[in-house]
Each structure stands twice: as structure tokens, then as C-alpha cells.
Write a protein that holds these residues in place. Structure first.
Motif, PDB file in Angstrom:
ATOM      1  N   PRO B  33      12.252  -9.461   1.948  1.00  0.00           N
ATOM      2  CA  PRO B  33      11.833 -10.761   1.412  1.00  0.00           C
ATOM      3  C   PRO B  33      10.399 -11.090   1.824  1.00  0.00           C
ATOM      4  O   PRO B  33      10.018 -10.887   2.975  1.00  0.00           O
ATOM      5  CB  PRO B  33      12.818 -11.742   2.074  1.00  0.00           C
ATOM      6  CG  PRO B  33      13.993 -10.902   2.484  1.00  0.00           C
ATOM      7  CD  PRO B  33      13.453  -9.538   2.784  1.00  0.00           C
ATOM      8  N   GLY B  34       9.621 -11.548   0.856  1.00  0.00           N
ATOM      9  CA  GLY B  34       8.248 -11.955   1.162  1.00  0.00           C
ATOM     10  C   GLY B  34       7.292 -10.804   1.352  1.00  0.00           C
ATOM     11  O   GLY B  34       6.156 -10.993   1.814  1.00  0.00           O
ATOM     12  N   MET B  35       7.740  -9.608   0.986  1.00  0.00           N
ATOM     13  CA  MET B  35       6.937  -8.418   1.269  1.00  0.00           C
ATOM     14  C   MET B  35       5.636  -8.382   0.456  1.00  0.00           C
ATOM     15  O   MET B  35       5.614  -8.721  -0.719  1.00  0.00           O
ATOM     16  CB  MET B  35       7.776  -7.179   0.953  1.00  0.00           C
ATOM     17  CG  MET B  35       7.141  -5.878   1.329  1.00  0.00           C
ATOM     18  SD  MET B  35       8.248  -4.498   0.914  1.00  0.00           S
ATOM     19  CE  MET B  35       7.911  -4.331  -0.840  1.00  0.00           C
ATOM     20  N   LEU B  36       4.577  -7.946   1.113  1.00  0.00           N
ATOM     21  CA  LEU B  36       3.301  -7.704   0.444  1.00  0.00           C
ATOM     22  C   LEU B  36       3.092  -6.202   0.289  1.00  0.00           C
ATOM     23  O   LEU B  36       3.710  -5.407   0.984  1.00  0.00           O
ATOM     24  CB  LEU B  36       2.144  -8.275   1.273  1.00  0.00           C
ATOM     25  CG  LEU B  36       2.218  -9.746   1.674  1.00  0.00           C
ATOM     26  CD1 LEU B  36       0.983 -10.117   2.505  1.00  0.00           C
ATOM     27  CD2 LEU B  36       2.348 -10.644   0.451  1.00  0.00           C
ATOM     28  N   HIS B  37       2.192  -5.855  -0.618  1.00  0.00           N
ATOM     29  CA  HIS B  37       1.744  -4.473  -0.725  1.00  0.00           C
ATOM     30  C   HIS B  37       0.391  -4.343  -0.044  1.00  0.00           C
ATOM     31  O   HIS B  37      -0.412  -5.275  -0.081  1.00  0.00           O
ATOM     32  CB  HIS B  37       1.630  -4.051  -2.188  1.00  0.00           C
ATOM     33  CG  HIS B  37       2.953  -4.064  -2.883  1.00  0.00           C
ATOM     34  ND1 HIS B  37       3.848  -3.037  -2.755  1.00  0.00           N
ATOM     35  CD2 HIS B  37       3.535  -5.003  -3.676  1.00  0.00           C
ATOM     36  CE1 HIS B  37       4.938  -3.326  -3.451  1.00  0.00           C
ATOM     37  NE2 HIS B  37       4.776  -4.515  -4.015  1.00  0.00           N
ATOM     38  N   GLY B  38       0.176  -3.201   0.566  1.00  0.00           N
ATOM     39  CA  GLY B  38      -1.099  -2.991   1.252  1.00  0.00           C
ATOM     40  C   GLY B  38      -1.847  -1.828   0.654  1.00  0.00           C
ATOM     41  O   GLY B  38      -1.242  -0.912   0.093  1.00  0.00           O
ATOM     42  N   LEU B  39      -3.158  -1.877   0.749  1.00  0.00           N
ATOM     43  CA  LEU B  39      -3.942  -0.692   0.413  1.00  0.00           C
ATOM     44  C   LEU B  39      -5.181  -0.578   1.282  1.00  0.00           C
ATOM     45  O   LEU B  39      -5.556  -1.494   2.000  1.00  0.00           O
ATOM     46  CB  LEU B  39      -4.247  -0.592  -1.081  1.00  0.00           C
ATOM     47  CG  LEU B  39      -5.071  -1.644  -1.791  1.00  0.00           C
ATOM     48  CD1 LEU B  39      -6.518  -1.602  -1.360  1.00  0.00           C
ATOM     49  CD2 LEU B  39      -4.989  -1.378  -3.292  1.00  0.00           C
ATOM     50  N   THR B  40      -5.818   0.577   1.182  1.00  0.00           N
ATOM     51  CA  THR B  40      -6.909   0.943   2.064  1.00  0.00           C
ATOM     52  C   THR B  40      -8.203   1.029   1.272  1.00  0.00           C
ATOM     53  O   THR B  40      -8.226   1.667   0.214  1.00  0.00           O
ATOM     54  CB  THR B  40      -6.627   2.336   2.677  1.00  0.00           C
ATOM     55  OG1 THR B  40      -5.279   2.357   3.140  1.00  0.00           O
ATOM     56  CG2 THR B  40      -7.576   2.642   3.817  1.00  0.00           C
ATOM     57  N   VAL B  41      -9.253   0.389   1.772  1.00  0.00           N
ATOM     58  CA  VAL B  41     -10.567   0.550   1.152  1.00  0.00           C
ATOM     59  C   VAL B  41     -11.324   1.575   1.985  1.00  0.00           C
ATOM     60  O   VAL B  41     -11.415   1.450   3.214  1.00  0.00           O
ATOM     61  CB  VAL B  41     -11.337  -0.780   1.088  1.00  0.00           C
ATOM     62  CG1 VAL B  41     -12.644  -0.582   0.318  1.00  0.00           C
ATOM     63  CG2 VAL B  41     -10.486  -1.857   0.428  1.00  0.00           C
ATOM     64  N   ARG B  42     -11.827   2.597   1.303  1.00  0.00           N
ATOM     65  CA  ARG B  42     -12.346   3.777   1.997  1.00  0.00           C
ATOM     66  C   ARG B  42     -13.834   3.975   1.762  1.00  0.00           C
ATOM     67  O   ARG B  42     -14.394   3.471   0.799  1.00  0.00           O
ATOM     68  CB  ARG B  42     -11.576   5.019   1.511  1.00  0.00           C
ATOM     69  CG  ARG B  42     -10.101   4.933   1.804  1.00  0.00           C
ATOM     70  CD  ARG B  42      -9.319   6.092   1.192  1.00  0.00           C
ATOM     71  NE  ARG B  42      -7.917   5.992   1.548  1.00  0.00           N
ATOM     72  CZ  ARG B  42      -7.408   6.356   2.727  1.00  0.00           C
ATOM     73  NH1 ARG B  42      -8.193   6.882   3.648  1.00  0.00           N
ATOM     74  NH2 ARG B  42      -6.125   6.200   2.984  1.00  0.00           N
ATOM     75  N   SER B  43     -14.399   4.788   2.615  1.00  0.00           N
ATOM     76  CA  SER B  43     -15.843   5.030   2.536  1.00  0.00           C
ATOM     77  C   SER B  43     -16.216   5.862   1.323  1.00  0.00           C
ATOM     78  O   SER B  43     -15.621   6.898   1.065  1.00  0.00           O
ATOM     79  CB  SER B  43     -16.317   5.756   3.795  1.00  0.00           C
ATOM     80  OG  SER B  43     -17.654   6.186   3.589  1.00  0.00           O
ATOM     81  N   PRO B  44     -17.265   5.425   0.612  1.00  0.00           N
ATOM     82  CA  PRO B  44     -17.752   6.231  -0.514  1.00  0.00           C
ATOM     83  C   PRO B  44     -18.705   7.336  -0.073  1.00  0.00           C
ATOM     84  O   PRO B  44     -19.065   8.178  -0.876  1.00  0.00           O
ATOM     85  CB  PRO B  44     -18.498   5.192  -1.367  1.00  0.00           C
ATOM     86  CG  PRO B  44     -18.966   4.158  -0.385  1.00  0.00           C
ATOM     87  CD  PRO B  44     -17.943   4.121   0.721  1.00  0.00           C
ATOM     88  N   VAL B  45     -19.114   7.341   1.185  1.00  0.00           N
ATOM     89  CA  VAL B  45     -20.107   8.335   1.641  1.00  0.00           C
ATOM     90  C   VAL B  45     -19.533   9.131   2.813  1.00  0.00           C
ATOM     91  O   VAL B  45     -18.628   8.672   3.511  1.00  0.00           O
ATOM     92  CB  VAL B  45     -21.431   7.665   2.078  1.00  0.00           C
ATOM     93  CG1 VAL B  45     -22.007   6.836   0.949  1.00  0.00           C
ATOM     94  CG2 VAL B  45     -21.221   6.817   3.325  1.00  0.00           C
ATOM     95  N   PRO B  46     -20.089  10.328   3.048  1.00  0.00           N
ATOM     96  CA  PRO B  46     -19.550  11.149   4.135  1.00  0.00           C
ATOM     97  C   PRO B  46     -20.030  10.742   5.531  1.00  0.00           C
ATOM     98  O   PRO B  46     -19.351  11.025   6.516  1.00  0.00           O
ATOM     99  CB  PRO B  46     -20.042  12.561   3.799  1.00  0.00           C
ATOM    100  CG  PRO B  46     -21.264  12.349   2.970  1.00  0.00           C
ATOM    101  CD  PRO B  46     -21.046  11.081   2.209  1.00  0.00           C
ATOM    102  N   GLU B  97     -14.070   8.856   2.352  1.00  0.00           N
ATOM    103  CA  GLU B  97     -12.696   8.346   2.287  1.00  0.00           C
ATOM    104  C   GLU B  97     -12.186   7.860   3.647  1.00  0.00           C
ATOM    105  O   GLU B  97     -10.983   7.652   3.830  1.00  0.00           O
ATOM    106  CB  GLU B  97     -11.721   9.379   1.694  1.00  0.00           C
ATOM    107  CG  GLU B  97     -12.117   9.913   0.328  1.00  0.00           C
ATOM    108  CD  GLU B  97     -12.110   8.866  -0.768  1.00  0.00           C
ATOM    109  OE1 GLU B  97     -11.326   7.904  -0.673  1.00  0.00           O
ATOM    110  OE2 GLU B  97     -12.912   8.990  -1.713  1.00  0.00           O
ATOM    111  N   GLU B  98     -13.082   7.686   4.609  1.00  0.00           N
ATOM    112  CA  GLU B  98     -12.626   7.134   5.892  1.00  0.00           C
ATOM    113  C   GLU B  98     -12.215   5.675   5.679  1.00  0.00           C
ATOM    114  O   GLU B  98     -12.908   4.909   5.017  1.00  0.00           O
ATOM    115  CB  GLU B  98     -13.758   7.219   6.929  1.00  0.00           C
ATOM    116  CG  GLU B  98     -13.304   6.695   8.286  1.00  0.00           C
ATOM    117  CD  GLU B  98     -14.170   7.179   9.447  1.00  0.00           C
ATOM    118  OE1 GLU B  98     -15.244   7.744   9.218  1.00  0.00           O
ATOM    119  OE2 GLU B  98     -13.725   6.967  10.599  1.00  0.00           O
TER     120      GLU B  98
END
Lengths: 292, 741
Positions: B33-46, B97-98
Motif C-alpha cells: 500500500p502506498g508504494m512508489l516506483h523508483g529510478l536512477t538518474v545516471r551519468s552521461p559521461v565517463p 551510467e554511474e
């Protein structure tokens, strides 16, 4: 799924007139959606730039494969499964059947359409080389009327084609007359070849796709038609290679000339699937195999 | 009457019905109940320094939970071997992608739009993508010299051996990265709060790795952390260390939002951002007599660890120890190095360094044989290590190894000699295809290296239940390989009951003891043995209490005991083998308790029109101790061979600026069923005294042999010298052209 569905809109057209009406009233605004096998991949990846789609799936007049005395007409919504189960396609256009068999998996074959495959204009598409070999013509419709174009002149650059913003591909016609030509002597030999080089044997996207038909008379090349995919910005007919061998006896000299001429027909590149060098070499090898 | 022993029989998979009927619950089946979804914002550079973060307009940012490194309540490090990897990059970025920040919202698709609206100002720094650049130190990106770890092992006088050698053969061999491609991508669900502590449910191999990592991340005592394994759709090492990161991320979002948060990677994210097999380069110099006796082996083995240390030292260790293969040589020197680059960290993957160094050795052995004009099998036979002989790290081989017999059996099954001659004759004629046959001989050590098992100090418990069944309590996970089933067989036979009387507890750190990670081919051999002992202890307790007569019914005894006295639990703690010696400083001694031994044969056709290689037949003969479950064991071998064929022929990670460019299954080509040959599996069974019912480890072994066997077969077919995995058509086209010119 990386797209935000709230940003997308789809209307389902119940007949061709409705679809063409939508396309003509807002040219370029609505993108035709047939089987969706290419568009859904982009939607999943969050890379579908177009936002409004007109679903064509219920337009029955775009379905079906019908034969007349001199041609076979394939409706734009004919699926790969439709191609695979049609007896005339199997008997007279084996390269089309081979291409349909090599495309995707069964689920894709059930949804993917001939018109969608052409309009998606991928240079790696498997069906178009077969259509080029058979001298296909396209039937295009808009609320302004209908017109026919030779498929060979349809694509003129990467994802660029002779299709106005208000037009739909409604059918593909394959001529039957060359199938019926008889009067062949004892030395007459007819060969057709379809090779999809995708490294793995199923579920592959072509690195090179090669379709060809050749008629030999006593070891001399008479009619020859060669088309390739994944070696240029569009699928291409190898006119230079064909010209170099027409009316020539097959042999190592002819093959060498054909390989050289093929370089003028194709312009492969390095990409994540393969290299220009490999594509050029294997295209030449496939040509050599055809003529050996 | 005692039941028919379960070991050795192909009983049905314990969780099989639940899996095929859809009742099995994977993490993405869970919802709170009340659950959220999560995601990751990652680095575009190495590589670079984060100067600013921008949240573009277009989504209701006030509804979205945002977590940055500044929100972390404990330590911003993923606890593993070294504390060098942050959960979230605070300012420095070390690979594409870090993870930089985390987002959560109830609407998963809106979150995707939010991810697109986050942009960064990043000051780029020069990055390192190759082993050579890493070694030359231009620039230094990790530590003082871009080296995570080095080993020097060996014995004898290598320089003297080379000085006197009549023949020296050299070669450099390389292998590429490989994606694990478990069918279920990584996923976790977390709840976290001051009152509740942190609980995570998810897809994983090693619940107690996550347990420890979360405790550090939240600066919380271990008893406030709970980790539960859900049904897991494959791991192959890819869910050994990486789940600690996604579990931590989900828990951070849950902590900040005060809501349960679920994070499920899609295939593209799983491929582009998570660990892969370490790429490698191995240089061999081999001194050999004219009759084919190995006089000296000088081996330089190197792996690319990526941007953070993760498990690279351990992968390097296994690859280094396996680098000299199943051979005896009096003078061996092996240098192993794990280097840092700005690729995403490479990690655990079935075989764990051994497939890389064994590929190099077994391809090299065929070249050594050719150099002295000996048949490949004859060269091996003259050098196979025998019982009582000493390995590169000084281990006296106690196994009753008979590599000659294993090789005989494999070559016989494959009709190797007859085909070797026939193909060579047929290949002389012009034609569009060439046929070849080749093999590799190898071994794989089971369990942790050296004193690793002593440090793990694993525990397994079993408990009697009121209804008379016995519950197995271990942290060893079922990830498709058959843990539940073989544990049921081992427990059933040790207790003298039917497998139906055995229940396997869901791995949950609140319930099960730490039996160590599900890695290193140790589940059956090490944990299975502890289970066998724990079951015997339970039986003894029931006997001692008078509830179980010698021919009595164990289920009745359990019921009676629990009714009369309450809970009954028995355990087994790992006991170091007093006879085994290991020196961690000098890296010398008994590296593994036991080895599995094998000979694999591949028969190939190479198409000279398309340069595609097709494997026509594959024979896998191995000695793995007693086989607990013939169908599952055969499945382990077939699956491993298939995965190794993928690595050898198809799976080519295309790197562009340190980022995987082909992170889709349409362009990262793994073989389908029509691309695979018949895989003919044969087991020689020599019982191992320290394994349950005599079993040894099996899971990783089949990853080691196929690539060199296929390379040797391609060399036989075409005459070209294949030295880099994968053997793509593009590479073969180039080699064949060069050979013809």
C-alpha cells in the motif's frame, strides 16, 4: 517502458477514407500505425518522437493477397504470416516467402505488415530486397487520389522516400509475367537465392541481406536481378553488378568483374552490428556464390 | 522401511510447479500500500566533476522524491572488499551510467519523463578505456597506479628453465566483456524508517552481502536490517554484488519518502549499467622440450576491473590460480594484475576469471603442440598433473585425478581422431565450408579460494516442525540452478525421510543463518555438506532424547519432540580442514578443497562465404564427484556450455566512450536454440570425501572449456590463429584474408 503514455494519442480509423482524411487535414501530424512492430520498440525505449498515431489495423480493405493473370497484389496490411501461408507467394515468389520466414519471431510475423516494413524504410529490412528482385510497384493513396510508383525508385535516402505527408502505402504489386515466360531451351537454368546474414540463425537483424534471381542460358547470364539490404542508406538494386555480367559467360573473370562493379552499387558503413569491410567482402562472396 | 535414497535420482524440481503455473512470486509481483516506483538518474559521461544539477520544467517536481548523495544517513560506500565505490556520485564521476541521483513517484511513466528532464553541468576529465592506457598511467584514475591488485605466484627457477630451453612459444590472448543476461532483470522493493529499520525484498544471490551493505549505508545495527530473497530468475554472478546497490537505492528512496519503493531495471538499464565479465589479456611464454615436456611457464594475466574495485581482486585470484591449468610444470611464474579503467565496474560472472585465463592457456597449448609437431592430445597427456604432484601455488594434488581417462572418454565420444584426419583431408579441396574439431582440458576449483571458507564460517540449520517436516534454514539461494531440490535430496537422505518431508525456508536474514554467498560453485559442495551434518545432528538429538529409535519414523519423532519439548533446531558450522594449508601472504598452499576436471570437444563448420562458425557437435566429459541430481547436473553443464558458446562466438560488447553501445538483445547477440549444437554430457563420478554424499562443485566448470575448444576447432578448420574472444565473423574474415594474402 520508458515513455510517458499520457503524452501519446492514438486514433483508430475504421476505414481507409477516415485515415486518409486525418492525414490530409493535418499533414505530418498523424503517423500511420500498422502492426506497430517498429514503433513499439521505440515507445518501450522512450525514443518515439512522434506523439499522434492513426491505427490502421481495422481497415480490412488493406488486407489480403489477390492474384490476377499478370500480377499479384499484396495489401499493405498483409502480415508476414499472410505471406507465408499464401500458395502463390510460395510457388512463384520464393524470395518473398524466405524473407517473411526470416523476419523476427512468430509474434512479429503475426503483427508486422508489408506496408509498415516499407514505410519504416530501414535499410536492414529483410523483405524489400526480395520485392526489388521481383520488380515490385507500390500503390499509394491520399484523399487527392491514387498513384503507382516503381519500388526501386521509392527510397531515395536514409529514411527518405517518395511518400507525401498525406499519403499511405495501400498495396504492393508483383508482376507475374516473367514467371510465365516459357520457350526455354535445354540449356536454360533459373536460380533464386535469399541469404540473410545475421550471425545468429533466428531473431537477427541483418548485417547483410542478399536476394537475387538469375537466368542462365548455356552458362551465359541472361536476366539477372540482385538486391541487397544493410549495405547502403536504403535497400539497393545492384544495377552495376547486374550490368557487368549480363550476356557474359559465368566464370572467374565475370565474377571478378561483378565483384568490382558491386562496389559502385553499395556503400556499407561500420556500425554496432558489423563493419564496412565485412559487409563489402561478404556481399562480394554472396555474389560470387550466386554466379558459381 | 527406509525410503529410497533421493540422491542420484532426478526428482521433480521442488519449486517447479509454482514456476510453471505462475504462482512463484518474483519481486515485481509484490506491491505494498502506498508504494512508489523508483529510478536512477545516471551519468552521461565517463569521467568528470559534477558542477550543477538542473530539474527541467514539465513534471510536478514537488510530488517527486529526489535523493542525492547528501541524503545518505550513513556511509556513501558500497561495502565490499575496498570502500571505493559510492552509492551515489557526490561530485566525482568515474564511469558512464554511474548513479548520481534517485527519483520516486507513484506514476512510473511520469518518472520516466522526470528522468529525461534532469540535466547536469559536468566538467569532463580525461578517461581511460584500455588496459594499455591504464597501465601507462595516462592519466591516473584510481589509486597511485591504476592497479586494484597484483599477484606474483609460482615455483622453481623460471629464468633458468628458459635459458636452457630448446623451444620457446609465445602468444598473447584476449577476451571481451560478457553480459550475464539472466532472464529476470535486477529488482528490489524496500521499506525503511526510524521505527521499522530497513527491509528489502528482491532478486539476489547473496542476502547477507546486502545485509551488510545496507547496515553501512544507514549506519544501522545489523539486527535492524532484514533482507528477503524473492524467487530469482537467474544470476550467473550478476546478482552477487550488484544487488547491494539497487537494494541501497530503493531503501534510500523509501527512507526519504516514507513510503515503500520498488525499483525494477528494464533490460536496457540492466545491460548498460550493471556488471559484466572482466575483459582480459594473457601473455604466455612457454619453454618446452622437443618431446613435449613443459619446462617453464611464464604467464602474465591481466583483467580490466572497470572504475571501482568491487570483486576484481578475487576474480583475479581465481584467474591467476587457474592460469596454468591441469598441468604439472616444475618452473612456473604467474603475474596477475587487475587494472582500473573508466568502464562501469566488471564483476562476478560464472567462472570468475578462470574462463579468461583457461582460454589463453588452452589455445596456447595447441600452438605449443604445433610448434613441436606433436598432436594436441599428446602434448597434454605428457603434462597432465597427477595425484601427488604440485600445482603452481604449491598445492599437492590430493584428488584422485585421472585426466588421461577423462580425455580418452571425451575424444572417443567425439570420434576425435577419425574426424581430425578426415576433416583435414576434406578441407584441402576447394569449397565454401571448412570443418574442424578441437578440444580443451581444464579444471575448476570449487568453493572459496585458500582460507576463504574459513573466514566465511558458514552456518546451516535445520528445525523440526510440529507437523513432522524438517525445515532447512540457509541463506543459499535458489536462482534456477536447483538449490531447493538438491538440498531436499541431501537432507532427505541424511535424515532418512522422503523429500516431501523436507521444506526449504525462504532465504530471509530474519530467519536463516548466514551460510555464505551463493557463488563459487560452493552451494552443493560446501553448504550441502553443512546441511548433511546439520541433519545428522538433528537425527542424533532425536535419538538422544529417546524420540527416535534406530528404525523409527523421523516424522513421528519430530512431531512428538516438538509437542513435548518445543522447538528443535540443529546446526552445523563450517570446520576448517585441518590438513589444508594456505598462506595468504605468499599466496601459496591448498588453493581449493577440490577441483572438477574436464575435457570438452567442439566440432565446427566455418562458412567461408559469410565467415560464420556453426558448432555441429559438442562433447562435455567431466569428473565432478558424486552427481546428486542427474537432470539438474546435466542442465548445469548444458547451460554453461551454451553460455560459453555465446561468449566464444556471438556476444560482443561494443564500447563507445566507455559506454555499452549495444545494450539491447537485438544488437547484443546471444545464441538462440537453433544456433546451439547437441551438447552431449558425460559424468565420471569419483566421490569426494568432504562433499555431501561425495559431491563436488559444478556450476562454473562448463564456462571454462568451450571457448578454447571452439578456437582450436576453428584453427583446425581454417588454419587461422584465433586469439581473441569472441570469434566474430568480422574477425574471422580479417584473419582468413590476412592468411590468404
Amino acid at each position: 517502458m520508458r515513455s510517458w503514455l499520457a503524452q501519446y494519442e492514438m486514433r483508430s480509423a475504421s476505414d481507409l477514407g477516415e485515415a486518409l482524411d486525418l492525414l490530409s487535414r493535418w499533414p505530418g501530424e498523424w503517423t500511420p500505425f500498422a502492426g506497430g512492430t517498429d514503433l513499439m520498440v521505440l515507445l518501450e525505449a522512450g525514443k518515439l518522437p512522434r506523439r499522434r498515431f492513426v491505427d490502421l489495423w481495422r481497415i480490412n480493405e488493406l488486407r489480403g493477397i489477390a492474384a490476377s493473370a499478370d500480377s499479384v497484389r499484396i495489401g499493405a496490411l498483409a502480415t508476414y504470416t499472410d505471406l507465408l501461408t499464401d500458395p502463390i507467394i510460395a510457388a512463384e515468389f520464393p524470395l518473398v516467402a524466405a524473407a517473411a520466414r526470416e523476419t523476427g519471431a512468430v509474434a512479429i510475423q503475426n503483427r508486422g505488415t508489408v506496408g509498415g516494413n516499407i514505410a519504416n524504410a530501414s535499410p536492414a529490412a529483410d523483405l524489400p530486397p526480395a520485392l526489388l528482385v521481383y520488380g515490385a510497384a507500390l500503390e499509394l493513396a491520399s484523399s487527392r487520389g491514387r498513384r503507382h510508383v516503381a519500388y526501386e525508385s521509392f527510397h531515395f535516402g536514409y529514411k527518405r522516400m517518395d511518400l507525401a505527408a498525406d499519403e499511405l502505402i495501400v498495396g504492393v504489386t508483383l508482376p507475374r509475367e516473367r514467371r510465365a515466360q516459357g520457350e526455354r531451351g535445354a540449356g536454360w537454368q533459373h536460380r533464386e537465392t535469399y541469404r540473410k546474414v545475421g550471425t545468429r540463425r533466428a531473431q537477427a537483424i541483418s548485417k547483410i541481406c542478399f536476394a537475387a534471381s538469375v537466368d542462365l542460358d548455356g552458362g551465359v547470364v541472361r536476366d539477372i536481378r540482385i538486391a541487397l539490404g544493410s549495405v547502403a542508406p536504403t535497400v539497393v538494386r545492384a544495377r552495376s553488378a547486374e550490368e557487368s555480367v549480363r550476356n557474359q559467360p559465368i566464370g572467374s573473370q565475370t565474377i571478378a568483374a561483378a565483384r568490382l562493379a558491386l562496389r559502385a552499387d553499395i556503400s556499407p558503413i561500420d556500425d554496432i552490428r558489423s563493419t564496412a569491410d565485412y559487409r563489402l567482402r561478404v556481399a562480394g562472396n554472396l555474389l560470387e556464390e550466386l554466379l558459381s | 522401511m527406509p525410503p529410497v535414497p533421493a540422491i542420484g535420482r532426478a526428482i521433480p524440481r521442488r519449486e517447479g510447479v509454482a514456476k510453471v503455473t505462475g504462482r512463484a512470486r518474483y519481486v515485481d509481483d509484490l506491491s505494498l500500500p502506498g508504494m512508489l516506483h523508483g529510478l536512477t538518474v545516471r551519468s552521461p559521461v565517463p569521467r568528470g566533476i559534477i558542477r550543477a544539477v538542473h530539474y527541467g520544467a514539465g513534471v510536478p517536481w514537488d510530488e517527486i522524491t529526489v535523493v542525492t548523495a547528501a541524503d545518505i544517513p550513513g556511509r556513501n560506500v558500497v561495502a565490499l572488499i575496498l570502500d571505493d565505490q559510492p552509492y551515489l556520485a557526490a561530485d566525482r564521476i568515474n564511469h558512464a551510467e554511474e548513479p548520481i541521483l534517485l527519483l520516486a513517484h507513484a506514476d512510473k511513466q511520469l518518472l520516466e519523463e522526470a528522468r529525461r528532464l534532469v540535466t547536469f553541468d559536468i566538467e569532463p576529465l580525461p578517461a581511460v578505456f584500455t588496459l594499455d592506457d591504464a597501465l601507462s598511467g595516462a592519466p591516473i584514475i584510481w589509486g597511485e597506479n591504476n592497479l586494484f591488485k597484483s599477484y606474483f605466484v609460482g615455483r622453481g627457477d623460471v629464468d633458468a628453465a628458459f635459458a636452457d630451453a630448446p623451444i620457446v612459444v609465445e602468444g598473447v590472448y584476449e577476451t571481451g566483456a560478457q553480459e550475464q543476461l539472466y532472464i529476470e532483470p535486477n529488482g528490489m522493493l524496500a521499506v525503511a524508517g526510524d521505527a521499522s529499520g530497513v527491509t528489502v525484498w528482491g532478486s539476489m544471490q547473496c542476502p547477507y552481502y546486502i545485509h551488510k551493505a545496507i547496515a553501512g549505508l544507514f549506519a544501522m545495527p545489523l539486527e535492524r536490517i532484514r533482507v528477503v530473497q524473492m524467487e530469482t530468475g537467474g544470476g550467473f554472478g550478476g546478482k552477487e554484488e550488484y544487488p547491494s546497490i539497487i537494494a541501497g537505492h530503493a531503501a534510500l528512496l523509501a527512507w526519504k519518502s516514507g513510503r515503500p519503493v520498488k525499483m525494477i531495471y528494464d533490460r536496457a538499464e540492466d545491460m548498460v549499467a550493471t556488471t559484466k565479465r572482466h575483459p582480459s589479456r594473457t601473455r604466455h611464454r612457454t619453454a618446452v622440450s622437443r618431446d613435449g615436456t613443459l619446462l617453464g611457464m611464464d604467464i602474465d594475466f591481466m583483467i580490466d576491473g572497470g572504475a571501482y574495485c568491487t570483486l576484481s581482486p578475487v576474480v583475479l585470484s581465481r584467474g591467476t590460480i587457474h592460469a596454468s591449468g591441469p598441468y604439472f610444470c616444475p618452473n612456473i611464474r604467474i603475474r596477475g594484475r587487475a587494472v582500473a579503467t573508466n568502464l562501469p565496474p566488471h564483476g562476478a560472472f560464472r567462472g570468475f576469471g578462470a574462463p579468461q585465463s583457461i582460454f589463453a592457456l588452452e589455445r596456447h597449448m595447441d600452438r605449443v603442440a604445433a610448434a613441436i609437431g606433436l598432436q594436441p592430445d599428446e602434448l597434454r597427456r605428457r603434462n597432465f598433473i597427477r595425484p601427488g604432484q604440485v600445482s603452481a601455488v604449491g598445492q599437492v594434488m590430493a584428488d584422485r585425478v585421472d585426466m588421461d581417462a577423462i580425455l580418452d572418454r571425451a575424444l572417443d565420444m567425439a570420434d576425435y581422431h577419425q574426424k581430425r584426419t578426415r576433416f583435414a583431408a576434406a578441407n584441402v579441396a576447394a569449397g565454401r565450408t571448412r570443418k574442424g574439431i578441437g578440444f580443451a582440458t581444464f579444471m575448476h576449483g570449487a568453493g572459496f579460494t585458500g582460507s576463504g571458507e574459513d573466514h566465511l564460517a558458514s552456518i546451516v540449520s535445520v528445525e523440526a516442525t510440529a507437523d513432522g517436516t524438517v525445515r532447512v534454514l540457509s541463506a543459499s539461494t535458489e536462482i534456477g540452478q536447483g538449490t531447493n531440490t538438491i538440498f531436499s535430496q541431501i537432507a532427505a537422505d541424511a535424515l532418512g525421510v522422503d523429500v516431501e518431508a523436507i521444506e526449504i525456508a525462504q532465504p530471509d536474514t530474519a530467519v536463516v543463518p548466514n551460510s555464505g554467498p551463493t557463488v563459487a560453485s560452493r552451494t552443493c559442495m560446501v553448504v550441502g555438506k553443512l546441511l548433511e551434518t546439520a541433519c545428522r545432528n538433528l537425527r542424533a538429538a532425536l535419538t538422544d532424547s529417546g524420540h527416535l529409535a534406530s528404525d523409527g519414523d523421523l516424522r513421528q519423532a519430530c512431531r512428538a519432540y516438538v509437542r513435548e519439548r518445543g522447538p528443535l533446531r540443529a546446526s552445523a558450522h563450517y570446520q576448517p580442514n585441518e590438513a589444508a594449508r594456505w598462506d595468504d601472504e605468499r599466496y601459496q598452499g591448498d588453493a581449493y578443497g577440490s577441483y572438477a576436471w574436464a575435457a570438452y570437444v567442439a566440432e565446427v563448420t566455418v562458412d567461408l562465404v559469410t565467415f560464420e562458425t556453426r558448432i555441429d557437435d559438442f562433447v562435455a566429459v567431466q569428473e565432478v564427484g558424486r552427481v546428486i541430481h542427474p537432470v539438474l547436473a546435466t542442465g548445469q553443464i548444458e547451460g554453461g556450455v551454451a553460455q560459453a558458446i555465446g561468449w566464444a562466438l556471438y556476444e560482443d560488447v561494443v564500447w563507445r566512450e566507455g559506454r555499452m553501445a549495444n545494450s539491447q538483445m537485438t544488437n547484443y547477440i546471444m545464441p538462440t536454440s537453433v544456433d546451439l549444437p547437441p551438447i552431449r554430457v558425460h559424468f565420471e563420478e569419483v566421490p569426494y570425501q568432504h562433499g555431501p554424499a561425495g559431491a563436488k562443485g559444478i556450476g562454473e566448470l562448463p564456462m571454462d572449456g568451450p571457448a578454447p575448444a571452439i578456437a582450436n576447432a576453428i584453427a583446425h578448420a581454417t588454419g587461422v590463429d584465433v586469439r581473441r574472444v569472441p570469434f566474430t565473423p568480422e574477425m574471422l574474415a580479417h584473419l582468413v584474408e590476412a592468411a590468404g594474402a
